[in-house]
Scaffold this motif. Structure first.
Motif, PDB file in Angstrom:
ATOM      1  N   ALA A 346       0.822  -1.216   0.000  1.00  0.00           N
ATOM      2  CA  ALA A 346       0.000   0.000   0.000  1.00  0.00           C
ATOM      3  C   ALA A 346       0.853   1.262   0.000  1.00  0.00           C
ATOM      4  CB  ALA A 346      -0.949  -0.010   1.194  1.00  0.00           C
ATOM      5  N   ASP A 347       1.932   1.263   0.785  1.00  0.00           N
ATOM      6  CA  ASP A 347       2.784   2.455   0.846  1.00  0.00           C
ATOM      7  C   ASP A 347       3.459   2.723  -0.497  1.00  0.00           C
ATOM      8  OD1 ASP A 347       2.110   2.819   3.477  1.00  0.00           O
ATOM      9  OD2 ASP A 347       3.931   1.916   4.288  1.00  0.00           O
ATOM     10  N   ALA A 348       3.950   1.684  -1.127  1.00  0.00           N
ATOM     11  CA  ALA A 348       4.636   1.848  -2.412  1.00  0.00           C
ATOM     12  C   ALA A 348       3.650   2.265  -3.509  1.00  0.00           C
ATOM     13  CB  ALA A 348       5.340   0.553  -2.797  1.00  0.00           C
ATOM     14  N   ARG A 349       2.428   1.756  -3.449  1.00  0.00           N
ATOM     15  CA  ARG A 349       1.419   2.141  -4.441  1.00  0.00           C
ATOM     16  C   ARG A 349       1.049   3.617  -4.274  1.00  0.00           C
ATOM     17  NH1 ARG A 349      -1.472  -2.416  -6.532  1.00  0.00           N
ATOM     18  NH2 ARG A 349      -3.492  -1.380  -6.467  1.00  0.00           N
ATOM     19  N   ARG A 350       0.984   4.050  -3.031  1.00  0.00           N
ATOM     20  CA  ARG A 350       0.701   5.462  -2.777  1.00  0.00           C
ATOM     21  C   ARG A 350       1.827   6.336  -3.309  1.00  0.00           C
ATOM     22  NH1 ARG A 350      -0.059   4.962   2.238  1.00  0.00           N
ATOM     23  NH2 ARG A 350       1.968   5.732   2.928  1.00  0.00           N
ATOM     24  N   GLU A 351       3.055   5.869  -3.207  1.00  0.00           N
ATOM     25  CA  GLU A 351       4.196   6.609  -3.737  1.00  0.00           C
ATOM     26  C   GLU A 351       4.080   6.780  -5.254  1.00  0.00           C
ATOM     27  OE1 GLU A 351       7.302   8.091  -2.576  1.00  0.00           O
ATOM     28  OE2 GLU A 351       5.832   8.296  -0.974  1.00  0.00           O
ATOM     29  N   VAL A 352       3.600   5.754  -5.942  1.00  0.00           N
ATOM     30  CA  VAL A 352       3.413   5.856  -7.390  1.00  0.00           C
ATOM     31  C   VAL A 352       2.381   6.934  -7.711  1.00  0.00           C
ATOM     32  CG1 VAL A 352       2.604   4.648  -9.456  1.00  0.00           C
ATOM     33  CG2 VAL A 352       4.053   3.452  -7.798  1.00  0.00           C
ATOM     34  N   LEU A 353       1.284   6.961  -6.950  1.00  0.00           N
ATOM     35  CA  LEU A 353       0.190   7.887  -7.245  1.00  0.00           C
ATOM     36  C   LEU A 353       0.509   9.331  -6.904  1.00  0.00           C
ATOM     37  CD1 LEU A 353      -2.923   5.809  -6.129  1.00  0.00           C
ATOM     38  CD2 LEU A 353      -2.129   6.277  -8.456  1.00  0.00           C
ATOM     39  N   ARG A 354       1.485   9.556  -6.023  1.00  0.00           N
ATOM     40  CA  ARG A 354       1.777  10.942  -5.668  1.00  0.00           C
ATOM     41  C   ARG A 354       2.780  11.589  -6.631  1.00  0.00           C
ATOM     42  NH1 ARG A 354       6.124  12.817  -3.238  1.00  0.00           N
ATOM     43  NH2 ARG A 354       7.766  11.416  -2.521  1.00  0.00           N
ATOM     44  N   ARG A 355       3.235  10.857  -7.611  1.00  0.00           N
ATOM     45  CA  ARG A 355       4.120  11.397  -8.648  1.00  0.00           C
ATOM     46  C   ARG A 355       3.306  11.623  -9.928  1.00  0.00           C
ATOM     47  NH1 ARG A 355       9.083  10.702  -6.266  1.00  0.00           N
ATOM     48  NH2 ARG A 355       9.177   9.038  -4.705  1.00  0.00           N
ATOM     49  N   PRO A 356       3.795  12.448 -10.854  1.00  0.00           N
ATOM     50  CA  PRO A 356       2.954  12.872 -11.984  1.00  0.00           C
ATOM     51  C   PRO A 356       2.472  11.780 -12.921  1.00  0.00           C
ATOM     52  CG  PRO A 356       4.787  14.378 -11.680  1.00  0.00           C
ATOM     53  CD  PRO A 356       5.051  13.214 -10.779  1.00  0.00           C
ATOM     54  N   GLY A 357       3.230  10.688 -13.062  1.00  0.00           N
ATOM     55  CA  GLY A 357       2.762   9.595 -13.898  1.00  0.00           C
ATOM     56  C   GLY A 357       3.108   9.742 -15.362  1.00  0.00           C
ATOM     57  N   PRO A 358       2.534   8.873 -16.213  1.00  0.00           N
ATOM     58  CA  PRO A 358       2.865   8.862 -17.652  1.00  0.00           C
ATOM     59  C   PRO A 358       2.032   9.886 -18.423  1.00  0.00           C
ATOM     60  CG  PRO A 358       1.363   7.070 -17.153  1.00  0.00           C
ATOM     61  CD  PRO A 358       1.649   7.752 -15.843  1.00  0.00           C
ATOM     62  N   PRO A 359       2.438  10.201 -19.652  1.00  0.00           N
ATOM     63  CA  PRO A 359       1.689  11.173 -20.457  1.00  0.00           C
ATOM     64  C   PRO A 359       0.344  10.613 -20.909  1.00  0.00           C
ATOM     65  CG  PRO A 359       3.469  10.220 -21.739  1.00  0.00           C
ATOM     66  CD  PRO A 359       3.666   9.734 -20.338  1.00  0.00           C
ATOM     67  N   LEU A 360      -0.617  11.521 -21.061  1.00  0.00           N
ATOM     68  CA  LEU A 360      -1.929  11.160 -21.577  1.00  0.00           C
ATOM     69  C   LEU A 360      -1.822  10.792 -23.049  1.00  0.00           C
ATOM     70  CD1 LEU A 360      -2.670  12.601 -18.920  1.00  0.00           C
ATOM     71  CD2 LEU A 360      -4.550  13.715 -20.134  1.00  0.00           C
ATOM     72  N   PRO A 361      -2.771  10.009 -23.561  1.00  0.00           N
ATOM     73  CA  PRO A 361      -2.780   9.743 -24.994  1.00  0.00           C
ATOM     74  C   PRO A 361      -2.797  11.041 -25.799  1.00  0.00           C
ATOM     75  CG  PRO A 361      -4.349   8.311 -23.865  1.00  0.00           C
ATOM     76  CD  PRO A 361      -3.848   9.290 -22.842  1.00  0.00           C
ATOM     77  N   LEU A 362      -2.098  11.051 -26.901  1.00  0.00           N
ATOM     78  CA  LEU A 362      -1.951  12.175 -27.836  1.00  0.00           C
ATOM     79  C   LEU A 362      -0.871  13.163 -27.415  1.00  0.00           C
ATOM     80  CD1 LEU A 362      -5.677  13.038 -28.728  1.00  0.00           C
ATOM     81  CD2 LEU A 362      -4.211  11.262 -29.700  1.00  0.00           C
ATOM     82  N   THR A 363      -0.335  13.045 -26.196  1.00  0.00           N
ATOM     83  CA  THR A 363       0.728  13.943 -25.761  1.00  0.00           C
ATOM     84  C   THR A 363       2.036  13.175 -25.628  1.00  0.00           C
ATOM     85  OG1 THR A 363       0.366  13.616 -23.379  1.00  0.00           O
ATOM     86  CG2 THR A 363      -0.934  15.334 -24.471  1.00  0.00           C
ATOM     87  N   GLU A 364       3.138  13.934 -25.734  1.00  0.00           N
ATOM     88  CA  GLU A 364       4.471  13.346 -25.593  1.00  0.00           C
ATOM     89  C   GLU A 364       5.311  14.223 -24.670  1.00  0.00           C
ATOM     90  OE1 GLU A 364       6.337  11.870 -29.364  1.00  0.00           O
ATOM     91  OE2 GLU A 364       4.636  12.906 -30.277  1.00  0.00           O
ATOM     92  N   ILE A 365       6.214  13.596 -23.944  1.00  0.00           N
ATOM     93  CA  ILE A 365       7.159  14.331 -23.098  1.00  0.00           C
ATOM     94  C   ILE A 365       8.558  13.776 -23.327  1.00  0.00           C
ATOM     95  CG2 ILE A 365       5.512  15.005 -21.303  1.00  0.00           C
ATOM     96  CD1 ILE A 365       6.464  12.617 -19.625  1.00  0.00           C
ATOM     97  N   ARG A 366       9.565  14.639 -23.069  1.00  0.00           N
ATOM     98  CA  ARG A 366      10.943  14.203 -23.182  1.00  0.00           C
ATOM     99  C   ARG A 366      11.801  15.042 -22.242  1.00  0.00           C
ATOM    100  NH1 ARG A 366      12.465  16.585 -29.266  1.00  0.00           N
ATOM    101  NH2 ARG A 366      12.715  18.783 -28.636  1.00  0.00           N
ATOM    102  N   ILE A 367      12.988  14.538 -21.931  1.00  0.00           N
ATOM    103  CA  ILE A 367      13.956  15.237 -21.092  1.00  0.00           C
ATOM    104  C   ILE A 367      15.125  15.656 -21.970  1.00  0.00           C
ATOM    105  CG2 ILE A 367      15.450  15.090 -19.073  1.00  0.00           C
ATOM    106  CD1 ILE A 367      12.464  14.912 -18.435  1.00  0.00           C
TER     107      ILE A 367
END
Length: 523
Positions: A346-367
């Motif tokens: 549960a703690d690790a799953r909560r850690e995943v959800l508190r970060r921004p996550g992957p891009p939505l469909p139709l959008t792209e991101i890069r570093i």
């Protein structure tokens, strides 16, 4: 060879037709100073069509800018529909900005007519009074007690609506025509205009309905706490129209107790706001039945781990992070649990959800670049700025938006925001992330809020300074706080100076104002 499909435009008028025909029985509920107002979507759409005719009688030209100073309300939703659907441009204005910023924005946008909630007149009128370019000011009586100024430009919203018997004729609108305008908060330089098209608004609303995004559906009761003057309330009103959701609008009732009451009483299933709002509601969680909530989205910055856990303990679900900007409509990424996370506790799953996550469909991101700057691309991302404050340097040669955020992307495409480029602390040639350091500081039980800024240092170039606000009734022990950080962050990240404050200043959209903070601590 071109495809042989119908050329049906993606426009706001299409959203209005859909909600009117399929979901006309669903409700829009608005809190006002004198009680709640309830209307059906069919009634809202009918009023919006008459409002479009009002714009005709006011002489607002095609593509003319219509400014709004309003709370989250039914009338504001009517403007969301009527203005773009009639071929004009909706310009939502933030009444919390400084007077000189508001003046600059109205002049830069060349607003022709302004719609103002009566309760906001004391704040807005001293600014608008001096703007001779604004031809008419329409007052929306939200129960505020402000006296109406003696000015021939002023008219009453309901009075104008009552004089119109027939809806306006449908406007011919191209999906790439401008539909709405929103200015950035001006954290670096003067505010810049972002001009959304009909196409970008519809696509963004559709993206919010995705199962791996907000999954907004007809069964939802959506309550946007994020202001409707800020990036179209994250597109939530338009998404609710597209899905046929009930819409709950808090109006001026934005105190924590009032928001909790609305969430509970209307059995809200989905809500979105910045972390500052969720932190304000935290002490009230145990006394409210929020079991109807299926998703609570926190945007505008990092989600502190301690705050997300408090929501899980008090409301039964953690906060879900999403990332975006005014320039990106705004949502570009949204946290979600994927199959690769199935084995996490549960703690690790909560850690995943508190970060921004992957891009939505139709959008792209890069570093990109040495600092690891986050860049974004897609049909809901700005290609240029509107008005005098345009900045070509904000866009790359191949058309990507330079966000100014520093981030990292893992092998599954999940984004983590490490900092703003301007907020990184470079100590001894190495970068310190103020965002990560703030989150670890706020994990201390005595800390309510924390913001980290860079201060000049003769030896290291820069060192982090931590500004902290204690939990009510608690005291900050600096040695204990540094001991708490040991093992959580690198030893050279630990601030040598800690300043205890009563409050951390916020921007007009509820984010930490580090510019103001530097002034407070004498930097």
């Amino acid at each position: 060879m071109r495809g042989l499909m119908q050329q049906s435009p993606l426009d706001v008028a299409g959203l209005m037709r859909r909600v009117e025909r399929l979901f006309g029985h669903k409700r829009v509920i608005t809190a006002t100073a004198t009680g709640e107002v309830v209307a059906t979507w069919a009634e809202v759409a009918a009023r919006a069509r008459r409002l479009a005719a009002v714009l005709d009688t006011l002489g607002v030209p095609d593509q003319g800018r219509v400014g709004t100073f309003g709370w989250n309300s039914q009338r504001h939703v009517e403007l969301y529909l009527a203005v773009p659907a009639s071929g004009r441009v909706l310009h939502t204005l933030n009444h919390r900005l400084f007077a000189e910023e508001i003046t600059h924005i109205i002049r830069d946008a060349a607003d022709d007519v302004l719609f103002v909630d009566r309760s906001l007149l004391p704040r807005v009128w001293p600014i608008v009074e001096r703007l001779a370019t604004v031809r008419r000011i329409v007052v929306m009586d939200d129960g505020g007690r402000a006296d109406l100024p003696d000015d021939p430009r002023i008219a009453d919203y309901e009075d104008l609506l009552s004089r119109v018997r027939e809806p306006a004729r449908p406007a011919v609108v191209d999906e790439n025509d401008a539909a709405s305008l929103c200015y950035t908060s001006g954290t670096t330089g003067r505010p810049k205009g972002v001009l959304y098209s009909h196409r970008s608004i519809v696509l963004h609303a559709l993206m919010l309905l995705g199962a791996d995004t907000f999954a907004i559906s007809e069964r939802d009761v959506v309550m946007p706490i994020v202001p409707m003057f800020h990036v179209n309330a994250w597109g939530l009103p338009y998404a609710a129209m597209l899905a046929g959701s009930d819409l709950v609008l808090p109006g001026p009732a934005t105190a924590p107790a009032e928001l909790i009451d609305q969430l509970e009483r209307h059995r809200v299933t989905f809500s979105g706001a910045v972390a500052t709002v969720w932190r304000g509601l935290q002490p009230l969680l145990g006394a409210a039945d929020l079991s109807s909530l299926r998703m609570v989205v926190s945007g505008g910055g990092a989600v502190p781990g301690a705050l997300s856990k408090a929501w899980q303990d008090g409301a039964g679900l953690p906060l879900t992070n999403a990332w975006g900007m005014t320039e990106t409509s705004p949502v570009v990424t949204c946290a979600r649990l994927a199959t690769v996370h199935d084995g996490l506790d549960a703690d690790a799953r909560r850690e995943v959800l508190r970060r921004p996550g992957p891009p939505l469909p139709l959008t792209e991101i890069r570093i990109a670049g040495d600092e690891g700057e986050l860049q974004a691309y897609g049909p809901t991302v700005a290609a240029a700025y509107y008005g005098a404050e345009g900045s070509p340097a904000s866009f790359t040669a191949d058309g990507w938006l330079r966000t100014g955020d520093v981030g990292a992307i893992d092998r599954y495409g999940y984004l983590e925001i490490l900092d703003r480029t301007k907020d990184l602390v470079k100590s001894g040639g190495e970068w310190i992330s103020s965002v990560q350091l703030e989150n670890e500081i706020m994990a201390h039980p005595a800390v309510y809020e924390a913001a980290v800024i860079a201060v000049a240092d003769e030896r290291w170039g820069e060192r982090p300074l931590a500004c902290v606000v204690p939990v009510p009734g608690a005291e900050i022990d600096e040695r204990d706080l540094r001991a708490h950080l040991a093992g959580r962050v690198a030893s050279w990240w630990i601030p040598g100076r800690i300043v205890v404050l009563d409050e951390i200043p916020k921007t007009a959209t509820g984010k930490f104002s580090k510019v103001s903070l530097r002034g407070m601590v004498g930097l």
